[in-house]
Write a protein that holds these residues in place. Structure first.
Motif, PDB file in Angstrom:
ATOM      1  N   LEU A  24       0.816  -1.207   0.000  1.00 56.03           N
ATOM      2  CA  LEU A  24       0.000   0.000   0.000  1.00 56.03           C
ATOM      3  C   LEU A  24       0.851   1.258   0.000  1.00 56.03           C
ATOM      4  CD1 LEU A  24      -2.638  -1.141   2.658  1.00 56.03           C
ATOM      5  CD2 LEU A  24      -2.974  -1.011   0.176  1.00 56.03           C
ATOM      6  N   ARG A  25       0.298   2.325  -0.584  1.00 52.60           N
ATOM      7  CA  ARG A  25       0.940   3.629  -0.638  1.00 52.60           C
ATOM      8  C   ARG A  25      -0.027   4.668  -0.093  1.00 52.60           C
ATOM      9  NH1 ARG A  25       3.255  -0.091  -1.821  1.00 52.60           N
ATOM     10  NH2 ARG A  25       4.414  -0.657  -3.700  1.00 52.60           N
ATOM     11  N   GLY A  26       0.443   5.531   0.772  1.00 53.56           N
ATOM     12  CA  GLY A  26      -0.369   6.632   1.266  1.00 53.56           C
ATOM     13  C   GLY A  26       0.482   7.882   1.379  1.00 53.56           C
ATOM     14  N   ILE A  27      -0.153   9.040   1.263  1.00 55.48           N
ATOM     15  CA  ILE A  27       0.567  10.312   1.341  1.00 55.48           C
ATOM     16  C   ILE A  27      -0.112  11.206   2.366  1.00 55.48           C
ATOM     17  CG2 ILE A  27       1.110  12.464   0.109  1.00 55.48           C
ATOM     18  CD1 ILE A  27       1.477  10.828  -2.421  1.00 55.48           C
ATOM     19  N   GLU A  28       0.706  11.880   3.169  1.00 57.30           N
ATOM     20  CA  GLU A  28       0.246  12.954   4.045  1.00 57.30           C
ATOM     21  C   GLU A  28       0.919  14.231   3.551  1.00 57.30           C
ATOM     22  OE1 GLU A  28       1.256  11.783   8.065  1.00 57.30           O
ATOM     23  OE2 GLU A  28       0.921   9.688   7.515  1.00 57.30           O
ATOM     24  N   ARG A  29       0.109  15.200   3.148  1.00 58.72           N
ATOM     25  CA  ARG A  29       0.656  16.456   2.640  1.00 58.72           C
ATOM     26  C   ARG A  29       0.285  17.589   3.600  1.00 58.72           C
ATOM     27  NH1 ARG A  29      -0.222  20.815  -1.607  1.00 58.72           N
ATOM     28  NH2 ARG A  29       1.489  22.190  -0.976  1.00 58.72           N
ATOM     29  N   LEU A  53     -10.011  17.009  14.705  1.00 60.40           N
ATOM     30  CA  LEU A  53      -9.720  15.924  15.651  1.00 60.40           C
ATOM     31  C   LEU A  53     -10.078  14.565  15.089  1.00 60.40           C
ATOM     32  CD1 LEU A  53      -8.941  14.975  18.538  1.00 60.40           C
ATOM     33  CD2 LEU A  53     -11.332  15.356  19.178  1.00 60.40           C
ATOM     34  N   THR A  54     -11.194  14.460  14.390  1.00 61.06           N
ATOM     35  CA  THR A  54     -11.729  13.139  14.044  1.00 61.06           C
ATOM     36  C   THR A  54     -11.859  12.870  12.551  1.00 61.06           C
ATOM     37  OG1 THR A  54     -13.968  14.028  14.286  1.00 61.06           O
ATOM     38  CG2 THR A  54     -13.001  12.946  16.210  1.00 61.06           C
ATOM     39  N   HIS A  55     -11.626  13.870  11.692  1.00 56.66           N
ATOM     40  CA  HIS A  55     -11.734  13.646  10.246  1.00 56.66           C
ATOM     41  C   HIS A  55     -10.603  12.734   9.789  1.00 56.66           C
ATOM     42  CE1 HIS A  55     -12.248  14.294   5.970  1.00 56.66           C
ATOM     43  NE2 HIS A  55     -13.265  15.121   6.186  1.00 56.66           N
ATOM     44  N   PRO A  56     -10.900  11.691   9.003  1.00 58.26           N
ATOM     45  CA  PRO A  56      -9.837  10.749   8.614  1.00 58.26           C
ATOM     46  C   PRO A  56      -8.904  11.264   7.530  1.00 58.26           C
ATOM     47  CG  PRO A  56     -11.925  10.111   7.608  1.00 58.26           C
ATOM     48  CD  PRO A  56     -12.234  11.253   8.539  1.00 58.26           C
ATOM     49  N   PHE A  69      -3.444  16.872   4.753  1.00 62.47           N
ATOM     50  CA  PHE A  69      -4.321  16.038   3.932  1.00 62.47           C
ATOM     51  C   PHE A  69      -3.777  14.612   3.934  1.00 62.47           C
ATOM     52  CE2 PHE A  69      -5.117  20.041   1.175  1.00 62.47           C
ATOM     53  CZ  PHE A  69      -6.023  20.527   2.109  1.00 62.47           C
ATOM     54  N   ILE A  70      -4.623  13.654   4.253  1.00 65.44           N
ATOM     55  CA  ILE A  70      -4.207  12.256   4.415  1.00 65.44           C
ATOM     56  C   ILE A  70      -4.993  11.391   3.435  1.00 65.44           C
ATOM     57  CG2 ILE A  70      -3.991  10.342   6.040  1.00 65.44           C
ATOM     58  CD1 ILE A  70      -4.175  12.481   8.292  1.00 65.44           C
ATOM     59  N   THR A  71      -4.305  10.744   2.527  1.00 67.77           N
ATOM     60  CA  THR A  71      -5.006   9.897   1.563  1.00 67.77           C
ATOM     61  C   THR A  71      -5.304   8.524   2.167  1.00 67.77           C
ATOM     62  OG1 THR A  71      -3.068   8.791   0.594  1.00 67.77           O
ATOM     63  CG2 THR A  71      -3.647  10.977  -0.277  1.00 67.77           C
ATOM     64  N   PRO A  72      -6.309   7.850   1.648  1.00 68.27           N
ATOM     65  CA  PRO A  72      -6.444   6.427   1.970  1.00 68.27           C
ATOM     66  C   PRO A  72      -5.236   5.661   1.410  1.00 68.27           C
ATOM     67  CG  PRO A  72      -8.433   7.298   0.907  1.00 68.27           C
ATOM     68  CD  PRO A  72      -7.363   8.330   0.743  1.00 68.27           C
ATOM     69  N   ALA A  73      -4.958   4.506   1.958  1.00 68.69           N
ATOM     70  CA  ALA A  73      -3.859   3.669   1.463  1.00 68.69           C
ATOM     71  C   ALA A  73      -4.324   2.929   0.216  1.00 68.69           C
ATOM     72  CB  ALA A  73      -3.425   2.683   2.532  1.00 68.69           C
ATOM     73  N   GLU A  74      -3.532   2.986  -0.845  1.00 71.80           N
ATOM     74  CA  GLU A  74      -3.891   2.383  -2.127  1.00 71.80           C
ATOM     75  C   GLU A  74      -2.747   1.499  -2.622  1.00 71.80           C
ATOM     76  OE1 GLU A  74      -6.813   2.768  -3.354  1.00 71.80           O
ATOM     77  OE2 GLU A  74      -7.582   4.546  -2.305  1.00 71.80           O
ATOM     78  N   THR A  79      -3.252   6.083  -8.032  1.00 71.24           N
ATOM     79  CA  THR A  79      -4.545   6.229  -7.351  1.00 71.24           C
ATOM     80  C   THR A  79      -4.401   7.104  -6.117  1.00 71.24           C
ATOM     81  OG1 THR A  79      -5.144   4.012  -8.113  1.00 71.24           O
ATOM     82  CG2 THR A  79      -6.485   4.964  -6.365  1.00 71.24           C
ATOM     83  N   THR A  80      -3.309   6.906  -5.381  1.00 73.17           N
ATOM     84  CA  THR A  80      -3.054   7.719  -4.189  1.00 73.17           C
ATOM     85  C   THR A  80      -3.003   9.200  -4.537  1.00 73.17           C
ATOM     86  OG1 THR A  80      -1.762   5.913  -3.224  1.00 73.17           O
ATOM     87  CG2 THR A  80      -1.469   8.091  -2.266  1.00 73.17           C
ATOM     88  N   ILE A  81      -2.263   9.544  -5.585  1.00 71.86           N
ATOM     89  CA  ILE A  81      -2.131  10.952  -5.961  1.00 71.86           C
ATOM     90  C   ILE A  81      -3.447  11.497  -6.487  1.00 71.86           C
ATOM     91  CG2 ILE A  81      -0.999  12.494  -7.615  1.00 71.86           C
ATOM     92  CD1 ILE A  81       1.587  11.000  -7.108  1.00 71.86           C
ATOM     93  N   ALA A  82      -4.224  10.677  -7.174  1.00 69.65           N
ATOM     94  CA  ALA A  82      -5.545  11.113  -7.617  1.00 69.65           C
ATOM     95  C   ALA A  82      -6.440  11.418  -6.415  1.00 69.65           C
ATOM     96  CB  ALA A  82      -6.183  10.043  -8.505  1.00 69.65           C
ATOM     97  N   LYS A  83      -6.349  10.596  -5.371  1.00 68.52           N
ATOM     98  CA  LYS A  83      -7.127  10.853  -4.155  1.00 68.52           C
ATOM     99  C   LYS A  83      -6.648  12.140  -3.467  1.00 68.52           C
ATOM    100  CE  LYS A  83      -9.835   7.191  -4.156  1.00 68.52           C
ATOM    101  NZ  LYS A  83      -9.680   6.069  -3.230  1.00 68.52           N
ATOM    102  N   LEU A  84      -5.337  12.372  -3.470  1.00 68.18           N
ATOM    103  CA  LEU A  84      -4.797  13.592  -2.888  1.00 68.18           C
ATOM    104  C   LEU A  84      -5.294  14.813  -3.658  1.00 68.18           C
ATOM    105  CD1 LEU A  84      -2.889  14.800  -0.745  1.00 68.18           C
ATOM    106  CD2 LEU A  84      -1.008  14.504  -2.376  1.00 68.18           C
ATOM    107  N   ASP A  85      -5.352  14.702  -4.966  1.00 66.76           N
ATOM    108  CA  ASP A  85      -5.876  15.775  -5.795  1.00 66.76           C
ATOM    109  C   ASP A  85      -7.338  16.061  -5.429  1.00 66.76           C
ATOM    110  OD1 ASP A  85      -5.491  17.389  -8.505  1.00 66.76           O
ATOM    111  OD2 ASP A  85      -7.438  16.387  -8.631  1.00 66.76           O
ATOM    112  N   GLY A  86      -8.109  15.011  -5.196  1.00 72.22           N
ATOM    113  CA  GLY A  86      -9.506  15.186  -4.833  1.00 72.22           C
ATOM    114  C   GLY A  86      -9.677  15.917  -3.507  1.00 72.22           C
ATOM    115  N   ILE A  87      -8.827  15.605  -2.531  1.00 70.23           N
ATOM    116  CA  ILE A  87      -8.897  16.301  -1.242  1.00 70.23           C
ATOM    117  C   ILE A  87      -8.600  17.786  -1.433  1.00 70.23           C
ATOM    118  CG2 ILE A  87      -7.954  16.464   1.092  1.00 70.23           C
ATOM    119  CD1 ILE A  87      -7.205  13.493   0.881  1.00 70.23           C
ATOM    120  N   HIS A  88      -7.594  18.111  -2.237  1.00 71.29           N
ATOM    121  CA  HIS A  88      -7.262  19.511  -2.503  1.00 71.29           C
ATOM    122  C   HIS A  88      -8.436  20.233  -3.163  1.00 71.29           C
ATOM    123  CE1 HIS A  88      -3.077  18.318  -1.758  1.00 71.29           C
ATOM    124  NE2 HIS A  88      -2.741  19.587  -1.793  1.00 71.29           N
ATOM    125  N   ARG A  89      -9.043  19.607  -4.166  1.00 71.51           N
ATOM    126  CA  ARG A  89     -10.135  20.262  -4.886  1.00 71.51           C
ATOM    127  C   ARG A  89     -11.312  20.530  -3.954  1.00 71.51           C
ATOM    128  NH1 ARG A  89     -12.288  17.123  -8.325  1.00 71.51           N
ATOM    129  NH2 ARG A  89     -11.042  15.232  -8.046  1.00 71.51           N
TER     130      ARG A  89
END
Length: 532
Positions: A24-29, A53-56, A69-74, A79-89
């Motif tokens: 799995l790959r995950g990113i915290e930005r 406090l509680t947002h995943p 910003f914390i992505t789900p593990a993929e 896919t991880t970077i696409a999820k990170l892009d979605g959090i930013h948007r």
């Protein structure tokens, strides 16, 4: 290649073995919220984003304005970077006129007393997180805690470790958990040996705003009235101008085995440190730090890489590692790439996957104290002088130029990239390797060199360049608004997180002093502290 790497690659290349497709790959930005002038925002964490406090996936790190910003593990970094892009948007759809700062080094900061520490509500858990950050402010200053980075979480399929264990009888019997933990620690040791290469290839903070240093002595050159730099630096964020502290200077958790690592951190969170003891834990009845020990909690240990295990409710990170072993590793030395809207490129992710798999499969002997000092010196030299022509690093057997050693390492990684490409049916990893080879051949292609070139186009002003890039990224995200489904998904997460925090604050609870005492008492982990 070493015989170990050759043998393991041949084993994993067999058609019936598909373990490389797992893991799995995950990113915290991390990124600061700033106003339209590039100054640190003075607003609280936006309620529309949910509970910090509680947002995943959307929280804060140190400052109230330092989003994380914390992505789900993929299984695939794309896919991880696409999820990170979605959090930013989604975040930009809730930020109004505020911007997300594009650099690792902070934007224009106000006076220390005007930097708000992150607030997590009145529950005991929320107060624990807040008081911990009060302690960080006391120990390191608030400016240092406003530095942002990219954390890359990486794991390999557990089936891969079982496959290697079955093919390599150990000198002593090992459980699956012990073999996997040992293998991740071996990966970390190789990372220590070669992480200077990441600083050269991806370091993107050769300059900083003058006010960041708060009058501290330094040996930086002046680029302009508001900007300091070093002409050959790659990552001042990772230098002694970034994360540094006298109390931690003597703390070097041993990574030759898990027991030794855990024992070192357990000692640090229980060992008093005289300057902190002189400050106490309370001032005028208010908590100012969780303890007067070297570390308040184990996460305070600043490291370029950490062994990790997902914790269970009420569990400490030390306890998780001690009881269930290493589950993944967290790479913490990557700068935010100011030329990428999400702070990291897909090519960088593909290279990191290749680099980390190489570190995992290559032979990795125990590191002696003398060797450890050599690795630290190579890393420190690279972050301050990595692009200096002819820069020499100490390989142990001889000094060698950074470029020559880097090219040797890329050549050794080539079959690793080829195996990953064969498993994925493309050439993405080999292409990522080729892109890094070009940087070694021409330092002008490195992010740090590109930052200095861009600074020249903005009057040699770090603030002007950072603001321009932040505005450019904001325009990208605002022109790619989240879909209705994405909006609904993140809105639901935000609502659920706020409800969860409200329930925590409404529930009966013990006095906070008792809660802290129980938390501090829970860090015990019974390990020998010795490696076999």
């Amino acid at each position: 290649m070493s015989p170990t790497l050759t043998r393991r690659l041949a084993l994993l290349a067999q058609p019936e073995h598909h373990a490389l497709l797992g893991g799995l790959r995950g990113i915290e930005r991390e990124t600061l919220r700033v106003d339209d002038h590039g100054h640190l925002a003075s607003t609280p964490h936006p309620l529309a984003l949910g509970s910090a406090l509680t947002h995943p996936q959307i929280t804060t790190d140190y400052a109230e304005t330092l989003l994380e910003f914390i992505t789900p593990a993929e299984t695939d970094i794309a896919t991880t970077i696409a999820k990170l892009d979605g959090i930013h948007r989604y975040a930009y759809s809730k930020l109004g006129q505020e911007l997300l700062w594009s650099q690792s080094m902070p934007a224009t900061l106000p006076a220390e007393e005007d930097i708000a520490i992150a607030w997590y509500g009145s529950s005991n858990m929320g107060m624990l997180k807040h008081v911990y950050r009060r302690g960080l402010a006391l120990r390191y200053g608030k400016a240092m805690q406003c530095i942002a980075g990219i954390h890359y979480n990486y794991s390999l399929d557990e089936g891969l470790w079982r496959l290697l264990a079955a093919s390599e009888p150990a000198a002593r019997p090992l459980t699956a958990k012990a073999y996997q933990s040992d293998a991740y620690l071996a990966t970390i040791r190789n990372f220590r040996r070669y992480s200077w290469l990441l600083m050269y290839l991806f370091g993107a903070s050769p300059a900083l705003q003058t006010g960041f240093l708060r009058g501290r002595p330094h040996q930086l050159d002046t680029l302009s009235d508001d900007t300091l730099y070093l002409p050959y630096a790659t990552s001042l964020r990772m230098s002694d101008l970034g994360y540094q502290n006298d109390a931690q200077s003597g703390l070097s958790p041993h990574e030759n085995c898990l027991d030794s690592y855990v024992a070192a951190l357990t000692k640090a969170v229980n060992q008093p440190y005289a300057p902190y003891a002189a400050l106490g834990t309370k001032r005028d009845g208010e908590w100012i730090q969780l303890s007067t020990n070297v570390l308040q909690i184990e996460n305070e240990y600043y490291a370029t890489i950490r062994p990790k295990r997902v914790i269970q409710t009420g569990e400490r990170p030390i306890q998780a590692l001690c009881s269930r072993g290493v589950q993944y590793i967290e790479v913490r030395c990557m700068d935010v790439d100011p030329f990428e809207p999400v702070g990291i490129s897909l090519t960088a992710g593909r290279f990191l996957d290749t680099f980390l798999l190489y570190c995992a499969l290559e032979h990795s002997a125990a590191i002696t104290p003398e060797e450890g000092l050599r690795h630290t010196a190579n890393f420190a030299r690279t972050v301050k002088e990595g692009r200096r022509p002819g820069l020499l690093l100490d390989r142990g057997d001889a000094e060698i130029t950074l470029q020559a050693w880097g090219q040797q390492l890329l050549a050794q990684m080539a079959p690793v990239a080829a195996l990953l490409d064969a498993r994925h049916g493309d050439n993405a990893h080999s292409a990522a390797l080729a892109e890094q080879a070009a940087k070694l051949a021409d330092s002008a292609l490195t992010p740090s060199a590109k930052v200095l070139a861009a600074l020249r186009e903005h009057g040699n002003s770090f603030a002007a360049f950072g603001l321009a890039q932040s505005q450019r990224h904001a325009a990208y995200f605002r022109s790619h608004a989240p879909s209705a489904d994405e909006h609904a998904y993140f809105d639901q997460l935000a609502t659920a997180s706020l409800d969860e925090q409200a329930a925590m604050e409404a529930a009966p609870r013990i006095p906070f002093d008792d809660y802290v005492a129980a938390y501090r008492a829970s860090n015990l982990c019974h390990s020998s502290g010795e490696c076999d």
